[in-house]
Design a protein around this motif. Structure first.
Motif, PDB file in Angstrom:
ATOM      1  N   TYR A  19      75.291  64.296  30.765  1.00 40.43           N
ATOM      2  CA  TYR A  19      74.895  64.823  32.089  1.00 40.43           C
ATOM      3  C   TYR A  19      76.081  65.490  32.792  1.00 40.43           C
ATOM      4  CZ  TYR A  19      77.126  61.125  34.847  1.00 40.43           C
ATOM      5  OH  TYR A  19      78.056  60.316  35.436  1.00 40.43           O
ATOM      6  N   LYS A  20      77.296  64.993  32.503  1.00 38.57           N
ATOM      7  CA  LYS A  20      78.476  65.586  33.166  1.00 38.57           C
ATOM      8  C   LYS A  20      78.753  67.001  32.634  1.00 38.57           C
ATOM      9  CE  LYS A  20      81.472  61.647  34.285  1.00 38.57           C
ATOM     10  NZ  LYS A  20      82.795  61.104  33.933  1.00 38.57           N
ATOM     11  N   GLU A  23      77.783  69.861  34.882  1.00 36.79           N
ATOM     12  CA  GLU A  23      78.742  70.246  35.928  1.00 36.79           C
ATOM     13  C   GLU A  23      79.867  71.124  35.339  1.00 36.79           C
ATOM     14  OE1 GLU A  23      78.737  70.072  39.074  1.00 36.79           O
ATOM     15  OE2 GLU A  23      80.841  70.330  39.649  1.00 36.79           O
ATOM     16  N   ARG A  26      78.456  74.558  35.289  1.00 37.11           N
ATOM     17  CA  ARG A  26      78.400  75.126  36.642  1.00 37.11           C
ATOM     18  C   ARG A  26      79.780  75.651  37.071  1.00 37.11           C
ATOM     19  NH1 ARG A  26      78.998  74.384  41.810  1.00 37.11           N
ATOM     20  NH2 ARG A  26      80.291  72.551  41.468  1.00 37.11           N
ATOM     21  N   ARG A  27      80.804  74.834  36.803  1.00 39.82           N
ATOM     22  CA  ARG A  27      82.152  75.242  37.206  1.00 39.82           C
ATOM     23  C   ARG A  27      82.645  76.453  36.401  1.00 39.82           C
ATOM     24  NH1 ARG A  27      85.622  71.786  40.090  1.00 39.82           N
ATOM     25  NH2 ARG A  27      84.476  70.016  40.925  1.00 39.82           N
ATOM     26  N   THR A  51      68.122  72.259  31.692  1.00 45.23           N
ATOM     27  CA  THR A  51      69.196  72.072  32.688  1.00 45.23           C
ATOM     28  C   THR A  51      70.329  73.047  32.396  1.00 45.23           C
ATOM     29  OG1 THR A  51      68.628  69.744  32.817  1.00 45.23           O
ATOM     30  CG2 THR A  51      70.808  70.364  33.644  1.00 45.23           C
ATOM     31  N   LEU A  55      71.599  76.586  34.390  1.00 41.07           N
ATOM     32  CA  LEU A  55      72.969  76.710  34.906  1.00 41.07           C
ATOM     33  C   LEU A  55      73.744  77.848  34.242  1.00 41.07           C
ATOM     34  CD1 LEU A  55      73.880  72.916  35.113  1.00 41.07           C
ATOM     35  CD2 LEU A  55      73.623  74.480  37.039  1.00 41.07           C
ATOM     36  N   GLU A 167      86.766  63.940  34.322  1.00 40.97           N
ATOM     37  CA  GLU A 167      85.985  64.679  35.321  1.00 40.97           C
ATOM     38  C   GLU A 167      85.881  66.158  34.932  1.00 40.97           C
ATOM     39  OE1 GLU A 167      84.167  63.337  37.645  1.00 40.97           O
ATOM     40  OE2 GLU A 167      84.911  61.493  36.764  1.00 40.97           O
ATOM     41  N   PRO A 168      84.728  66.786  35.221  1.00 42.18           N
ATOM     42  CA  PRO A 168      84.518  68.198  34.846  1.00 42.18           C
ATOM     43  C   PRO A 168      85.663  69.107  35.270  1.00 42.18           C
ATOM     44  CG  PRO A 168      82.475  67.256  35.631  1.00 42.18           C
ATOM     45  CD  PRO A 168      83.505  66.188  35.812  1.00 42.18           C
ATOM     46  N   GLU A 169      86.237  68.863  36.434  1.00 44.25           N
ATOM     47  CA  GLU A 169      87.328  69.722  36.919  1.00 44.25           C
ATOM     48  C   GLU A 169      88.508  69.695  35.943  1.00 44.25           C
ATOM     49  OE1 GLU A 169      88.717  68.595  40.789  1.00 44.25           O
ATOM     50  OE2 GLU A 169      90.169  70.238  40.818  1.00 44.25           O
TER      51      GLU A 169
END
Ligand code: C5P
Length: 405
Positions: A19-20, A23, A26-27, A51, A55, A167-169
């Motif tokens: 699920y991550k 993101e 998206r980024r 999904t 995106l 984390e996605p970032e």
């Protein structure tokens, strides 16, 4: 935007962290990338391809054979992109990649892939500790895959330990370095950002409208280009850029001390902070009371940090900013010479889309020898890249001139 015009292949395998990956898409898209997602069958148990399609704006590839598949997709996909990210990479997928298996679309794509790969393992902590997983990862690292180690914390199985997908970032930052020329590799940069707070009493201070966006953008883009960055920052609500050493300060005098401390080991200083020119002459020990009709505060001048360190810069390159409300080029030119700078970034600050707090900036780059370069309105990250475009070849040339360089 490091990903502008870049194509990224994102492989998603079947762990709860799938699920991550949404993101991450998206980024990446937000940074200008075209993202093609390939999912394993197990990944589709956790997240619907829809999904990722929504995106990325592109069909998701899932199967090697059958309706809707392209004949040579498995060969083309990993070659026509600029980088491949696999997030999450399960222990099973890592094992198959290490063994060179190709029993579904993603593993087959990876067998034919020729582009740089970022592998982001995510799994239960016992699996992560299993020597066979480590051996497989070592094999993939030895083959040139870049492995982003998992984070520690709560795992879906209830355990606490290493195994969480970063984390996605962080994933996007690591991928950015794969698609960005490392023209600042080995360079040490000190960057300043934000306003200063000059205390008047225990609860009040003088400050200015700077948010830190310009300096943080310079720190982030320099790190992406391979620099080792120390960010000396006045009070700011912005998140610290990943991989950057952050030195928080409040007043101009604290900033001077921090810059002086880190300047010696640096190759360049980029001074984007809006340093308060004055501070209250004395600091009241208790909160000033209301009651008087007039209250006079006496101010004294703060040290000029840039001028102080640039006076002894030696072979270091020093870049300043000039925020002006008129006579832009004349004022910036004067500061360039008076402060002994190599480059000054001049901008008008009395407009809403440039200068303080805006996400965009319109600047003129003014150096000693070359004619001024007026840049159009662009994001602060793009401005940061233009400043670094000026700096990188000059730093490289200086390193070449050094003995043993
Ligand atoms: O003289 P002025 O404040 O316009 O100069 C701007 C440049 O000088 C910026 O790069 C700013 O960070 C730096 N500066 C400084 N110390 C001060 C004031 C400004 O380093 N006290």
């Amino acid at each position: 935007m490091s990903f502008a015009g870049k194509q990224v292949l994102l492989g998603v395998s079947g762990g709860i962290a799938a699920y991550k990956a949404a993101e991450v898409v998206r980024r990446l898209v937000g940074e200008g990338a075209r993202v093609k997602v390939v999912m394993t069958a197990a990944a589709r148990e956790f997240v619907q391809p829809l999904t990722f399609e929504a995106l990325s704006g592109q069909p998701v590839a899932c199967r090697l054979f059958g309706p809707g598949t392209q004949p040579l997709e498995h060969v083309a996909l990993g070659q026509e992109v600029d980088a491949v990210i696999i997030a999450p990479a399960t222990a099973n997928l890592i094992g198959k990649l290490a063994a060179g298996l190709g029993d579904d679309l993603l593993t087959t794509v990876m067998l034919a892939a020729t582009r740089p790969v970022l592998l982001c393992p995510a799994m239960n902590d016992r699996m992560w500790d299993n020597p066979v997983v480590r051996e497989n990862l070592d094999r993939l690292s030895a083959r040139g895959y870049q492995v982003l180690p998992p984070a520690s914390g709560d795992l879906a199985c209830g355990a606490v330990g290493p195994g969480r997908l970063p984390e996605p970032e962080l994933i996007v930052e690591a991928a950015a370095r794969l698609v960005t020329p490392q023209d600042l590799a080995g360079a040490r940069l000190v960057v300043t950002a934000g306003p200063t707070h000059e205390d008047l009493d225990p609860v009040r201070f003088l400050t200015n409208r700077s948010t830190g966006k310009m300096g943080y953008a310079v720190a982030k883009m320099a790190r992406r280009r391979g620099a080792v960055v120390t960010l000396v920052t006045g009070p700011s609500s912005l998140a610290a850029p990943h991989g950057v050493e952050v030195v928080p300060v409040r007043s101009a005098r604290e900033m001077l001390a921090a810059v002086e401390k880190h300047f010696d080991a640096a190759d360049a200083l980029i001074m984007a902070a809006a340093v308060g020119d004055y501070r209250p002459e004395s600091l009241a020990e208790t909160k000033l009371k209301r009651g008087k009709d007039h209250l006079e505060v006496s101010l004294v001048q703060n040290p000029d940090i840039l001028k102080a360190v640039a006076a002894r810069k030696g072979r270091r390159l020093v870049v300043g900013f000039a925020a002006e409300t008129g006579a832009l080029l004349a004022e910036a030119g004067r500061k360039l010479r008076e402060k002994n700078l190599d480059l000054i970034v001049a901008n008008e600050v009395n407009r809403p889309d440039a200068g303080f707090a805006a996400d965009t900036n319109e600047v003129v780059l003014l150096s000693r020898q070359e004619p001024p370069v007026a840049l159009p309105l662009m994001s602060k990250e793009e401005v940061a890249d233009r400043i670094l475009d000026w700096l990188a070849p000059r730093l490289a040339a200086r390193r070449q001139e050094e003995p043993g360089g």
